[in-house]
Motif scaffolding. Structure first.
Motif, PDB file in Angstrom:
ATOM      1  N   GLY A  44      83.617 119.343  78.396  1.00  0.00           N
ATOM      2  CA  GLY A  44      82.255 119.393  78.912  1.00  0.00           C
ATOM      3  C   GLY A  44      81.211 119.844  77.915  1.00  0.00           C
ATOM      4  O   GLY A  44      80.070 120.119  78.279  1.00  0.00           O
ATOM      5  N   PHE A  45      81.571 119.919  76.645  1.00  0.00           N
ATOM      6  CA  PHE A  45      80.633 120.348  75.617  1.00  0.00           C
ATOM      7  C   PHE A  45      80.459 119.237  74.585  1.00  0.00           C
ATOM      8  O   PHE A  45      81.434 118.620  74.151  1.00  0.00           O
ATOM      9  CB  PHE A  45      81.144 121.614  74.917  1.00  0.00           C
ATOM     10  N   ASP A  46      79.211 118.983  74.188  1.00  0.00           N
ATOM     11  CA  ASP A  46      78.920 117.968  73.171  1.00  0.00           C
ATOM     12  C   ASP A  46      78.613 118.644  71.840  1.00  0.00           C
ATOM     13  O   ASP A  46      77.867 119.625  71.787  1.00  0.00           O
ATOM     14  CB  ASP A  46      77.720 117.121  73.582  1.00  0.00           C
ATOM     15  N   LEU A  47      79.180 118.095  70.792  1.00  0.00           N
ATOM     16  CA  LEU A  47      78.958 118.562  69.430  1.00  0.00           C
ATOM     17  C   LEU A  47      78.444 117.378  68.628  1.00  0.00           C
ATOM     18  O   LEU A  47      79.083 116.320  68.607  1.00  0.00           O
ATOM     19  CB  LEU A  47      80.270 119.080  68.832  1.00  0.00           C
ATOM     20  N   VAL A  48      77.286 117.547  68.007  1.00  0.00           N
ATOM     21  CA  VAL A  48      76.692 116.479  67.209  1.00  0.00           C
ATOM     22  C   VAL A  48      76.787 116.871  65.747  1.00  0.00           C
ATOM     23  O   VAL A  48      76.404 117.971  65.358  1.00  0.00           O
ATOM     24  CB  VAL A  48      75.211 116.246  67.606  1.00  0.00           C
ATOM     25  N   LEU A  49      77.316 115.978  64.943  1.00  0.00           N
ATOM     26  CA  LEU A  49      77.447 116.187  63.503  1.00  0.00           C
ATOM     27  C   LEU A  49      76.482 115.247  62.802  1.00  0.00           C
ATOM     28  O   LEU A  49      76.596 114.036  62.929  1.00  0.00           O
ATOM     29  CB  LEU A  49      78.880 115.912  63.060  1.00  0.00           C
ATOM     30  N   GLN A  50      75.532 115.812  62.095  1.00  0.00           N
ATOM     31  CA  GLN A  50      74.501 115.019  61.434  1.00  0.00           C
ATOM     32  C   GLN A  50      74.528 115.307  59.942  1.00  0.00           C
ATOM     33  O   GLN A  50      74.488 116.475  59.531  1.00  0.00           O
ATOM     34  CB  GLN A  50      73.135 115.373  62.013  1.00  0.00           C
ATOM     35  N   GLU A  51      74.611 114.251  59.153  1.00  0.00           N
ATOM     36  CA  GLU A  51      74.666 114.446  57.707  1.00  0.00           C
ATOM     37  C   GLU A  51      73.350 115.019  57.197  1.00  0.00           C
ATOM     38  O   GLU A  51      72.272 114.598  57.606  1.00  0.00           O
ATOM     39  CB  GLU A  51      75.027 113.150  57.002  1.00  0.00           C
ATOM     40  N   SER A  52      73.480 115.974  56.302  1.00  0.00           N
ATOM     41  CA  SER A  52      72.323 116.711  55.804  1.00  0.00           C
ATOM     42  C   SER A  52      71.615 116.025  54.642  1.00  0.00           C
ATOM     43  O   SER A  52      70.632 116.539  54.142  1.00  0.00           O
ATOM     44  CB  SER A  52      72.756 118.118  55.386  1.00  0.00           C
ATOM     45  N   GLY A  53      72.111 114.903  54.220  1.00  0.00           N
ATOM     46  CA  GLY A  53      71.476 114.204  53.098  1.00  0.00           C
ATOM     47  C   GLY A  53      71.938 114.787  51.776  1.00  0.00           C
ATOM     48  O   GLY A  53      73.088 115.161  51.615  1.00  0.00           O
ATOM     49  N   ASP A  54      71.013 114.911  50.829  1.00  0.00           N
ATOM     50  CA  ASP A  54      71.370 115.390  49.496  1.00  0.00           C
ATOM     51  C   ASP A  54      71.684 116.881  49.448  1.00  0.00           C
ATOM     52  O   ASP A  54      72.472 117.320  48.622  1.00  0.00           O
ATOM     53  CB  ASP A  54      70.229 115.093  48.508  1.00  0.00           C
ATOM     54  N   ALA A  55      71.061 117.645  50.311  1.00  0.00           N
ATOM     55  CA  ALA A  55      71.247 119.100  50.275  1.00  0.00           C
ATOM     56  C   ALA A  55      72.523 119.504  51.004  1.00  0.00           C
ATOM     57  O   ALA A  55      72.823 118.995  52.078  1.00  0.00           O
ATOM     58  CB  ALA A  55      70.050 119.788  50.920  1.00  0.00           C
ATOM     59  N   LYS A  56      73.278 120.416  50.386  1.00  0.00           N
ATOM     60  CA  LYS A  56      74.457 120.958  51.059  1.00  0.00           C
ATOM     61  C   LYS A  56      73.972 121.841  52.203  1.00  0.00           C
ATOM     62  O   LYS A  56      73.077 122.666  52.016  1.00  0.00           O
ATOM     63  CB  LYS A  56      75.301 121.763  50.077  1.00  0.00           C
ATOM     64  N   PRO A  57      74.528 121.662  53.396  1.00  0.00           N
ATOM     65  CA  PRO A  57      74.067 122.479  54.518  1.00  0.00           C
ATOM     66  C   PRO A  57      74.385 123.960  54.301  1.00  0.00           C
ATOM     67  O   PRO A  57      75.364 124.311  53.647  1.00  0.00           O
ATOM     68  CB  PRO A  57      74.851 121.930  55.706  1.00  0.00           C
ATOM     69  N   SER A  58      73.511 124.812  54.830  1.00  0.00           N
ATOM     70  CA  SER A  58      73.787 126.242  54.749  1.00  0.00           C
ATOM     71  C   SER A  58      73.462 126.872  56.097  1.00  0.00           C
ATOM     72  O   SER A  58      72.542 126.429  56.798  1.00  0.00           O
ATOM     73  CB  SER A  58      72.996 126.899  53.623  1.00  0.00           C
ATOM     74  N   TYR A  59      74.226 127.883  56.429  1.00  0.00           N
ATOM     75  CA  TYR A  59      74.080 128.570  57.704  1.00  0.00           C
ATOM     76  C   TYR A  59      73.883 130.051  57.444  1.00  0.00           C
ATOM     77  O   TYR A  59      74.368 130.582  56.442  1.00  0.00           O
ATOM     78  CB  TYR A  59      75.332 128.336  58.567  1.00  0.00           C
ATOM     79  N   PRO A  60      73.191 130.732  58.330  1.00  0.00           N
ATOM     80  CA  PRO A  60      72.965 132.165  58.112  1.00  0.00           C
ATOM     81  C   PRO A  60      74.259 132.969  58.186  1.00  0.00           C
ATOM     82  O   PRO A  60      75.228 132.551  58.841  1.00  0.00           O
ATOM     83  CB  PRO A  60      72.020 132.567  59.248  1.00  0.00           C
ATOM     84  N   LYS A  61      74.268 134.094  57.523  1.00  0.00           N
ATOM     85  CA  LYS A  61      75.415 134.997  57.550  1.00  0.00           C
ATOM     86  C   LYS A  61      75.738 135.336  59.011  1.00  0.00           C
ATOM     87  O   LYS A  61      74.845 135.623  59.802  1.00  0.00           O
ATOM     88  CB  LYS A  61      75.094 136.276  56.777  1.00  0.00           C
TER      89      LYS A  61
END
Length: 130
Positions: A44-61
């Motif tokens: 019952g949960f949707d997860l969307v994966l979207q390519e970030s393009g040229d920049a490597k994705p980063s997430y907060p600590k």
């Protein structure tokens, strides 16, 4: 109000989708023709994966995804399966009065927590939703 989905920026959507399909039981529900966006669903949960393009994705600590399992045995089985597959596991399963958990890191550095909760008497509390 119900949470609809979570969108993660990733460097390779098909590779990350394969990871979530294989190890977390997601199924692909939508793909853009160029595969730069892939939607997945599980429990019952949707997860969307979207390519970030040229920049490597980063997430907060401290950012992470958390999956809850029904009991300690399922946590142990998941840990063993991921370890055998060569996943980047942070440590062994940690148990506390609250429950048991372990963490892994995906190829893009996203932390994933897998665990179960205990009832207040130390017995595993079922997480089944009916």
């Amino acid at each position: 109000m119900k949470l609809n989905h979570l969108n993660l920026q990733v460097s390779n959507a098909p590779e990350m989708a394969a990871f979530f399909v294989e190890y977390f039981g997601f199924v692909v529900t939508l793909e853009k023709p160029d595969r730069s966006l892939i939607a997945l669903a599980a429990d019952g949960f949707d997860l969307v994966l979207q390519e970030s393009g040229d920049a490597k994705p980063s997430y907060p600590k401290g950012f992470h995804l958390g999956f809850i399992l029904d009991d300690l045995e399922k946590v142990q089985t998941s840990y063993a399966r991921l370890k055998h597959a060569g996943a980047d596991l942070s440590a062994e399963i940690v148990q506390s009065r609250r429950g048991a958990q372990f963490f892994l890191t995906t190829l893009d550095g996203i932390t994933v927590e897998i665990g179960c909760h205990y009832a207040t008497d130390g017995v595993v509390e079922s997480q089944s939703r009916q």
